[in-house]
Design a protein around this motif. Structure first.
Motif, PDB file in Angstrom:
ATOM      1  N   ASN A   1      -6.615  55.927  -2.416  1.00 13.54           N
ATOM      2  CA  ASN A   1      -7.141  54.579  -2.619  1.00 13.54           C
ATOM      3  C   ASN A   1      -6.072  53.614  -3.098  1.00 13.54           C
ATOM      4  OD1 ASN A   1      -9.505  52.953  -2.512  1.00 13.54           O
ATOM      5  ND2 ASN A   1      -9.489  52.896  -4.753  1.00 13.54           N
ATOM      6  N   GLY A   2      -4.817  53.852  -2.701  1.00 14.94           N
ATOM      7  CA  GLY A   2      -3.761  52.916  -3.071  1.00 14.94           C
ATOM      8  C   GLY A   2      -3.296  53.062  -4.511  1.00 14.94           C
ATOM      9  N   HIS A   3      -2.394  52.172  -4.890  1.00 10.36           N
ATOM     10  CA  HIS A   3      -1.811  52.226  -6.232  1.00 10.36           C
ATOM     11  C   HIS A   3      -2.434  51.138  -7.097  1.00 10.36           C
ATOM     12  CE1 HIS A   3       1.633  54.896  -5.038  1.00 10.36           C
ATOM     13  NE2 HIS A   3       1.191  54.482  -3.859  1.00 10.36           N
ATOM     14  N   PRO A   4      -3.263  51.490  -8.048  1.00  8.92           N
ATOM     15  CA  PRO A   4      -3.899  50.442  -8.855  1.00  8.92           C
ATOM     16  C   PRO A   4      -2.868  49.705  -9.709  1.00  8.92           C
ATOM     17  CG  PRO A   4      -4.503  52.636  -9.649  1.00  8.92           C
ATOM     18  CD  PRO A   4      -3.703  52.833  -8.413  1.00  8.92           C
ATOM     19  N   ASN A   5      -2.975  48.399  -9.737  1.00 10.91           N
ATOM     20  CA  ASN A   5      -2.094  47.505 -10.502  1.00 10.91           C
ATOM     21  C   ASN A   5      -0.633  47.719 -10.151  1.00 10.91           C
ATOM     22  OD1 ASN A   5      -4.453  46.718 -11.851  1.00 10.91           O
ATOM     23  ND2 ASN A   5      -4.191  48.387 -13.338  1.00 10.91           N
ATOM     24  N   GLY A   6      -0.357  48.149  -8.949  1.00 13.46           N
ATOM     25  CA  GLY A   6       1.034  48.345  -8.530  1.00 13.46           C
ATOM     26  C   GLY A   6       1.739  49.442  -9.298  1.00 13.46           C
ATOM     27  N   GLY A   7       0.989  50.338  -9.906  1.00 14.01           N
ATOM     28  CA  GLY A   7       1.583  51.428 -10.687  1.00 14.01           C
ATOM     29  C   GLY A   7       2.225  52.472  -9.794  1.00 14.01           C
ATOM     30  N   PRO A   8       2.954  53.415 -10.395  1.00 14.01           N
ATOM     31  CA  PRO A   8       3.669  54.411  -9.575  1.00 14.01           C
ATOM     32  C   PRO A   8       2.740  55.455  -8.963  1.00 14.01           C
ATOM     33  CG  PRO A   8       3.985  54.872 -11.908  1.00 14.01           C
ATOM     34  CD  PRO A   8       3.198  53.608 -11.843  1.00 14.01           C
ATOM     35  N   TRP A   9       1.557  55.615  -9.494  1.00 15.98           N
ATOM     36  CA  TRP A   9       0.728  56.718  -9.039  1.00 15.98           C
ATOM     37  C   TRP A   9      -0.451  56.237  -8.214  1.00 15.98           C
ATOM     38  CZ3 TRP A   9       3.655  60.596  -9.438  1.00 15.98           C
ATOM     39  CH2 TRP A   9       4.486  60.750 -10.542  1.00 15.98           C
ATOM     40  N   ARG A  10      -0.810  57.078  -7.277  1.00 21.61           N
ATOM     41  CA  ARG A  10      -1.910  56.788  -6.363  1.00 21.61           C
ATOM     42  C   ARG A  10      -3.246  57.094  -7.032  1.00 21.61           C
ATOM     43  NH1 ARG A  10       0.586  59.165  -2.007  1.00 21.61           N
ATOM     44  NH2 ARG A  10       1.240  57.249  -0.995  1.00 21.61           N
ATOM     45  N   GLN A  11      -4.254  56.320  -6.600  1.00 21.61           N
ATOM     46  CA  GLN A  11      -5.598  56.616  -7.062  1.00 21.61           C
ATOM     47  C   GLN A  11      -6.315  57.393  -5.961  1.00 21.61           C
ATOM     48  OE1 GLN A  11      -8.365  53.321  -7.415  1.00 21.61           O
ATOM     49  NE2 GLN A  11      -8.732  53.896  -9.554  1.00 21.61           N
ATOM     50  N   LEU A  12      -7.102  58.372  -6.354  1.00 20.26           N
ATOM     51  CA  LEU A  12      -7.864  59.144  -5.376  1.00 20.26           C
ATOM     52  C   LEU A  12      -9.355  58.948  -5.632  1.00 20.26           C
ATOM     53  CD1 LEU A  12      -5.819  62.483  -5.544  1.00 20.26           C
ATOM     54  CD2 LEU A  12      -5.594  60.668  -3.854  1.00 20.26           C
ATOM     55  N   LEU A  13     -10.110  59.046  -4.550  1.00 19.83           N
ATOM     56  CA  LEU A  13     -11.557  58.860  -4.650  1.00 19.83           C
ATOM     57  C   LEU A  13     -12.257  60.080  -4.074  1.00 19.83           C
ATOM     58  CD1 LEU A  13     -14.274  57.172  -4.724  1.00 19.83           C
ATOM     59  CD2 LEU A  13     -13.648  56.402  -2.432  1.00 19.83           C
ATOM     60  N   CYS A  14     -13.208  60.598  -4.836  1.00 20.61           N
ATOM     61  CA  CYS A  14     -14.042  61.671  -4.301  1.00 20.61           C
ATOM     62  C   CYS A  14     -15.231  61.027  -3.607  1.00 20.61           C
ATOM     63  CB  CYS A  14     -14.504  62.592  -5.435  1.00 20.61           C
ATOM     64  SG  CYS A  14     -15.712  63.811  -4.889  1.00 20.61           S
ATOM     65  N   ILE A  15     -15.366  61.248  -2.314  1.00 18.84           N
ATOM     66  CA  ILE A  15     -16.420  60.554  -1.574  1.00 18.84           C
ATOM     67  C   ILE A  15     -17.790  61.166  -1.820  1.00 18.84           C
ATOM     68  CG2 ILE A  15     -14.926  59.626   0.253  1.00 18.84           C
ATOM     69  CD1 ILE A  15     -15.938  61.982   1.995  1.00 18.84           C
ATOM     70  N   VAL A  16     -17.851  62.293  -2.505  1.00 23.33           N
ATOM     71  CA  VAL A  16     -19.143  62.901  -2.809  1.00 23.33           C
ATOM     72  C   VAL A  16     -19.741  62.254  -4.060  1.00 23.33           C
ATOM     73  CG1 VAL A  16     -20.337  65.064  -3.368  1.00 23.33           C
ATOM     74  CG2 VAL A  16     -18.459  65.052  -1.721  1.00 23.33           C
ATOM     75  N   CYS A  17     -18.943  62.184  -5.131  1.00 19.89           N
ATOM     76  CA  CYS A  17     -19.477  61.658  -6.397  1.00 19.89           C
ATOM     77  C   CYS A  17     -19.003  60.251  -6.705  1.00 19.89           C
ATOM     78  CB  CYS A  17     -19.142  62.607  -7.546  1.00 19.89           C
ATOM     79  SG  CYS A  17     -17.365  62.686  -7.892  1.00 19.89           S
ATOM     80  N   ARG A  18     -18.198  59.645  -5.817  1.00 13.85           N
ATOM     81  CA  ARG A  18     -17.664  58.295  -5.996  1.00 13.85           C
ATOM     82  C   ARG A  18     -16.861  58.169  -7.289  1.00 13.85           C
ATOM     83  NH1 ARG A  18     -17.589  56.724  -1.153  1.00 13.85           N
ATOM     84  NH2 ARG A  18     -17.033  54.637  -1.875  1.00 13.85           N
ATOM     85  N   HIS A  19     -16.169  59.201  -7.658  1.00 10.88           N
ATOM     86  CA  HIS A  19     -15.386  59.224  -8.890  1.00 10.88           C
ATOM     87  C   HIS A  19     -13.930  58.925  -8.539  1.00 10.88           C
ATOM     88  CE1 HIS A  19     -14.750  60.763 -13.048  1.00 10.88           C
ATOM     89  NE2 HIS A  19     -13.580  61.139 -12.578  1.00 10.88           N
ATOM     90  N   TYR A  20     -13.323  57.959  -9.262  1.00 13.75           N
ATOM     91  CA  TYR A  20     -11.920  57.627  -9.037  1.00 13.75           C
ATOM     92  C   TYR A  20     -11.058  58.330 -10.080  1.00 13.75           C
ATOM     93  CZ  TYR A  20     -13.377  53.804  -5.987  1.00 13.75           C
ATOM     94  OH  TYR A  20     -13.904  53.062  -4.967  1.00 13.75           O
TER      95      TYR A  20
END
Ligand SMILES: [Zn+2]
Length: 477
Positions: free
Chosen positions: A120-139
């Motif tokens: 799900n991209g890099h939140p706030n331009g940070g170095p780490w990627r965000q991941l999303l679980c499409i089952v529980c909608r948890h980031y």
């Protein structure tokens, strides 16, 4: 008057002579002849050199680690949920197959590469990627559960600090090199050790080996060499302070199966053997090789023993009680070294369980004899890579826990990161190098590669970024 003086001198000389002879005759390092704990003492020691057949124990020796079942390997809670395969839309660019959902309420929690995650991209331009679980909608961030999670310091700095510690620079030294507070370095070491311990536990299981060499080494040897402490003094000091480092390795792949700190006692031998059993595949019973420390036999007997009903000797009377005996396939040999005046004067090989023929059957294909040379070689490597054992004892990690943390780091570094010269493999064809150097002849290998646990040399950064799943994943993932 004169004759009296002469007489006293004669007595004095005779006493001195007696002392010398006693010192010479008395063995300075007695090994074991039998693992039975209740042996009659000294007079029997020199009676016979031929090993007596082991008669078995009347009770199974206890092992604390075996009783504490909560510490065993975690199991998956239930059958895995169905895999999610996306058929619509464009192909995913970001590989999420090494990640798992951390949400405790999600059915897909802990299953690695089950297709439920999207980048799900890099939140706030940070170095780490965000991941999303499409089952529980948890980031969640891709660093969740690793040392990098929530750290402001740069990734490179953390990796280099840990690398320095793994290479054997002490905590204060590392802090000076990178101009970081020593307490920060210690904090990072503690976090990294926790993560790497979980990593080792996750990766090292179901291992099949033919041999295991066990050894315990003490941390003050360098001081002994410099003459600061005598060996006896050092050992006395260490008997009180638990500074023995216990190691078990497979001499063929050089894989370090377990490493721990503790007293030189039966309980500790039990713990180390227990840890080795946890790492080995079920039913795998390698040849064990150790020094002459007698408690190993009991510890091995605990984990590789069985009840045997002895045959009746007489027609009358009650049947003999069952005996706790080693399983017939168990092979165990000792290398008993006699050290006299700090010099090695004698090396004896003693087969404790099994026969010499069976032991040689394991060793002869490799052209080896009974030895513990490889685990002893590890001794030197440890001294170079673990500051707390090596030169400086005045590190922040003086206590047992601190040493254990440095050893967890060392175990992963040694098994996965550091290529080992003796297990390198020849390339089918020499590869030319880019520069003017001679062609590359060898493929660098780590012990973990030789043991078939991984297919490449890991970087420390890669290890530290590995999110350890909460339970062992099904094979083929
Ligand atoms: Zn989820």
């Amino acid at each position: 008057m004169v004759s009296e003086l002469f007489f006293y001198q004669l007595v004095l000389i005779a006493l001195l002579w007696l002392c010398c002879m006693l010192h010479w005759v008395w063995p300075s390092d007695g090994g074991v002849t039998s693992p039975t704990p209740s042996q009659p003492t000294p007079p029997l020691r020199r009676r016979s050199r031929a090993p007596k057949p082991f008669v078995g124990l009347t009770a199974k020796p206890p092992c604390d680690a075996c009783e504490d079942t909560s510490a065993s390997h975690p199991h998956a809670p239930s059958a895995p949920p169905p895999r999610i395969v996306m058929t619509r839309g464009r192909r995913r660019q970001v590989d999420t197959s090494h990640h798992f959902c951390p949400n405790p309420d999600c059915a897909y929690r802990g299953w690695v590469g089950w297709g439920n995650l999207r980048a799900n991209g890099h939140p706030n331009g940070g170095p780490w990627r965000q991941l999303l679980c499409i089952v529980c909608r948890h980031y969640f961030l891709e660093t969740l559960g690793t040392i990098f999670h929530g750290k402001r310091a740069s990734v490179d700095l953390i990796v280099r600090v840990i690398a320095c510690l793994a290479e054997g620079l002490g905590i204060r030294g590392t802090a000076r090199v990178f101009e970081v507070d020593p307490n920060t370095v210690l904090q990072w070491l503690v976090e990294a050790a926790q993560q790497l311990q979980a990593f080792s536990q996750h990766v090292l299981h179901n291992i099949r080996v033919h041999q295991v060499q066990l050894d315990e080494l003490f941390a003050l040897l360098s001081a002994v060499k410099e003459g600061a402490v005598s060996e006896v003094e050092a050992i006395e000091r260490l008997e009180r302070a638990p500074q023995w480092v216990w190691a078990a390795m497979d001499p063929e792949s050089k894989l370090l199966l377990t490493i721990d700190v503790g007293n030189r006692t039966l309980a500790m031998a039990q713990r180390v053997v227990h840890q080795v059993v946890q790492v080995l595949a079920p039913g795998c019973m390698p040849l064990f090789l150790t020094d002459g420390f007698k408690e190993y036999a009991t510890a091995l007997l605990t984990h590789f023993g069985q009840w045997v009903q002895p045959l009746r000797r007489q027609d009358k009377g009650p049947a003999p009680k069952p005996r706790w005996m080693p399983q017939p396939q168990l092979l165990y040999a000792q290398v008993v070294k006699t050290v006299r005046r700090r010099r090695l004067v004698d090396v004896q090989h003693r087969v404790v369980f099994g026969t010499i023929e069976a032991v040689n059957q394991v060793l002869s294909p490799l052209g080896w004899q009974i030895n513990t040379a490889f685990v002893e070689r590890l001794n030197l490597s440890l001294r170079q890579h673990v500051a707390a054992i090596g030169r400086r004892v005045t590190t922040l990690c003086k206590d047992q826990d601190g040493l254990r943390q440095q050893l967890s780091l060392y175990q992963v570094y040694y098994n996965f990161v550091l290529p080992h010269v003796s297990v390198r493999q020849p390339l089918p064809q020499p590869e030319p190098t880019n520069g003017t150097g001679s062609a590359k002849q060898w493929r660098l290998c780590t012990p973990a590669m030789v043991a078939g646990l991984t297919d490449h040399v890991w970087g420390l950064r890669e290890v530290l970024l590995y999110r350890v799943p909460p339970w062992p994943q099904p094979a083929g993932v």
